[in-house]
Write a protein that holds these residues in place. Structure first.
Motif, PDB file in Angstrom:
ATOM      1  N   THR A   1       0.839  -1.185   0.000  1.00 36.70           N
ATOM      2  CA  THR A   1       0.000   0.000   0.000  1.00 36.70           C
ATOM      3  C   THR A   1       0.875   1.236   0.000  1.00 36.70           C
ATOM      4  OG1 THR A   1      -0.073  -0.019   2.394  1.00 36.70           O
ATOM      5  CG2 THR A   1      -1.852  -1.153   1.267  1.00 36.70           C
ATOM      6  N   LYS A   2       0.260   2.382  -0.181  1.00 39.04           N
ATOM      7  CA  LYS A   2       1.028   3.607  -0.290  1.00 39.04           C
ATOM      8  C   LYS A   2       1.719   3.978   1.016  1.00 39.04           C
ATOM      9  CE  LYS A   2      -1.697   5.511  -4.084  1.00 39.04           C
ATOM     10  NZ  LYS A   2      -2.587   6.586  -4.552  1.00 39.04           N
TER      11      LYS A   2
ATOM     12  N   GLU B   1      -1.737   0.823  -4.085  1.00 39.99           N
ATOM     13  CA  GLU B   1      -0.881   1.094  -5.233  1.00 39.99           C
ATOM     14  C   GLU B   1      -1.387   0.311  -6.436  1.00 39.99           C
ATOM     15  OE1 GLU B   1       3.228   0.408  -4.399  1.00 39.99           O
ATOM     16  OE2 GLU B   1       3.456   2.313  -3.334  1.00 39.99           O
TER      17      GLU B   1
ATOM     18  N   THR C   1      -5.434   0.099  -7.433  1.00 38.76           N
ATOM     19  CA  THR C   1      -5.980   1.410  -7.118  1.00 38.76           C
ATOM     20  C   THR C   1      -7.334   1.626  -7.784  1.00 38.76           C
ATOM     21  OG1 THR C   1      -3.706   2.216  -7.135  1.00 38.76           O
ATOM     22  CG2 THR C   1      -5.456   3.863  -7.003  1.00 38.76           C
TER      23      THR C   1
END
Length: 457
Positions: free
Chosen positions: A2-3, A223, A227
């Motif tokens: 994930t970001k 990401e 997304t």
């Protein structure tokens, strides 16, 4: 990844399986329990603070709502299998297209369901022989519930996408928060504002909206290629077709399974509002036990999907045997606990002696034997994980749905007894499990060929 740098993905293709399966299945189990608690909280609050009639009105909708939920969850299996297979093949562009197609599809279908539900809420309840003293309140509750269908659809399909990559925890977190809010709103609307079934229905809609918003946020902050963006919503016919091919039979099975339960519910309704309320309370504990079975069933379809797509058939068989063993063990233990301590658990929902009597009978005949669902539920998931969704659907229709319909229409009229009616559950589970296990072992070598290759280059 994930970001924020934290990974929520599980490597399903390598390493030991048991711990991964348990850690994946238990959050799914708790998620299902919390989802069901939305409705059981409604029943408990109106039962304690409004009236037994209001409690029966909410309970009269349990079979209809379970029909919707089972259909949504069944359809989302298609999303799970498709995305899991694309992950195993590392098709990044295809994953993004599939994600946006799945969410767009869930929204389109949900709005159609709203229209149908608002038009036919009352006729459906009358068809189920809902007692006249509760049908007005029951119709009000159901119509409000239908307004929240888009949120429930989005939650289930978005959660299926997250589960396909091994993330069963964040859908749980979203329901933990929304579940707490649901209980608080139930008490606020009923006790403070003096509302009835309309108050608990609005609380459920708001809670479902919060859960759906959270899982969409999780996807929006993933990401690439996971997304999600509203601007990219579209329908890719190839992926939609594959989702429907796998999901529609599973959803159809869930719908027919619930329809057979609606028929049983109609038979329960003939014993009066106390039986309706008692049956609906006992049903919650049936479901709580079943969710342990269902958690490992969903783990099975996800792990088998990835490993089948990667050509690891030995690992698929190991996943199946571990999931079946765990489902049998966990479901039996939980069901037995509910039955042996039923005075405490049933007392959480009602103090009405007549309602308690019917609830106790149902728990003894269904909750205690809930583990008998594991063989056909997990086995069907293993078959679906290979992309063959029609076979387990046909078997379930024959073994469970038709047997229950036959029992209610041809045997029940000659023995109008509540306890005898409840025997329909273990009888249908045993029959379906025998047929499903026979089919799996008979077709085991052919299952790998059922999963299609790459959908797009």
């Amino acid at each position: 990844m994930t970001k924020n740098g934290k990974t929520h993905q599980v490597d399903m293709l390598h390493g030991p399986l048991l711990q991964k399966l348990v850690m994946f299945a238990l959050p799914l189990t708790l998620t299902s329990i919390l989802q069901q608690l939305f409705n059981s909280a409604d029943t408990a609050v109106v039962g304690h603070f409004v009236s037994s009639a209001a409690q029966a009105a909410v309970g009269a909708n349990s079979s209809v709502i379970n029909l919707l939920v089972n259909t949504f969850v069944g359809m989302s299996v298609g999303a799970n299998v498709v995305v899991a297979a694309l992950i195993a093949r590392d098709q990044k562009k295809a994953i993004s297209d599939a994600v946006h197609t799945i969410i767009a599809f869930s929204l389109a279908v949900s709005f159609l369901i709203i229209v149908i539900g608002e038009l036919f809420a009352a006729p459906i309840l009358r068809l189920m022989a809902t007692p006249e003293d509760v049908i007005g309140l029951a119709t009000l509750y159901l119509r409000i519930y239908f307004v929240g269908v888009p949120f429930e659809m989005v939650y289930n399909f978005a959660s299926a996408i997250l589960r396909a990559r091994g993330d069963s925890q964040r859908p749980l977190y979203s329901l933990m928060l929304s579940g707490v809010i649901n209980v608080i709103l139930n008490l606020f609307f009923v006790i403070v504002l003096g509302m009835s079934v309309d108050g608990v229905a609005y609380a459920t809609v708001i809670s479902n909206a919060i859960a759906a918003g959270m899982v969409l946020y999780f996807l929006m902050t993933e990401e690439a290629p996971f997304t999600f963006s509203f601007q990219k919503l579209h329908i890719d016919r190839a992926y939609l077709h594959r989702v429907i091919v796998i999901g529609a039979p599973a959803g159809f099975q869930g719908a027919l399974f619930s329809i057979s339960n609606v028929v049983v519910q109609s038979a329960i309704n003939t014993f009066g509002s106390a039986a309706v309320a008692g049956g609906s309370i006992a049903l919650y504990f049936d479901l709580f036990a079943y969710f342990f079975c269902n958690g490992f069933s969903q783990a099975c379809v996800t792990f088998v999907s990835q490993n089948a797509a990667a050509g690891k058939e030995d690992r698929c068989r190991k996943v199946f045997s571990l999931c079946l063993s765990c489902a049998l063990l966990f479901t039996f233990i939980v069901g037995a606990i509910f039955v042996f301590f039923q005075d405490f658990f049933l007392g959480l929902y009602t103090a009405d002696a007549a309602v308690l009597s019917f609830a106790s009978i149902k728990m003894l005949h269904s909750c205690f034997f809930e583990f008998l669902e594991a063989p056909f539920d997990v086995t069907g998931s293993a078959i679906r994980g290979h992309g063959n969704s029609m076979l387990p659907t046909i078997i379930t229709i024959i073994g469970t749905c038709l047997s229950r319909l036959g029992y209610v229409f041809f045997l029940f009229p000659y023995q109008h007894d509540f306890a005898a009616l409840m025997n329909v559950y273990p009888i249908s589970w045993i029959l379906t499990s025998i047929i499903m296990l026979f089919a799996y072992y008979r077709m085991e070598k052919k299952l790998a060929a059922s999963l299609p290759g790459t959908l797009k280059p």
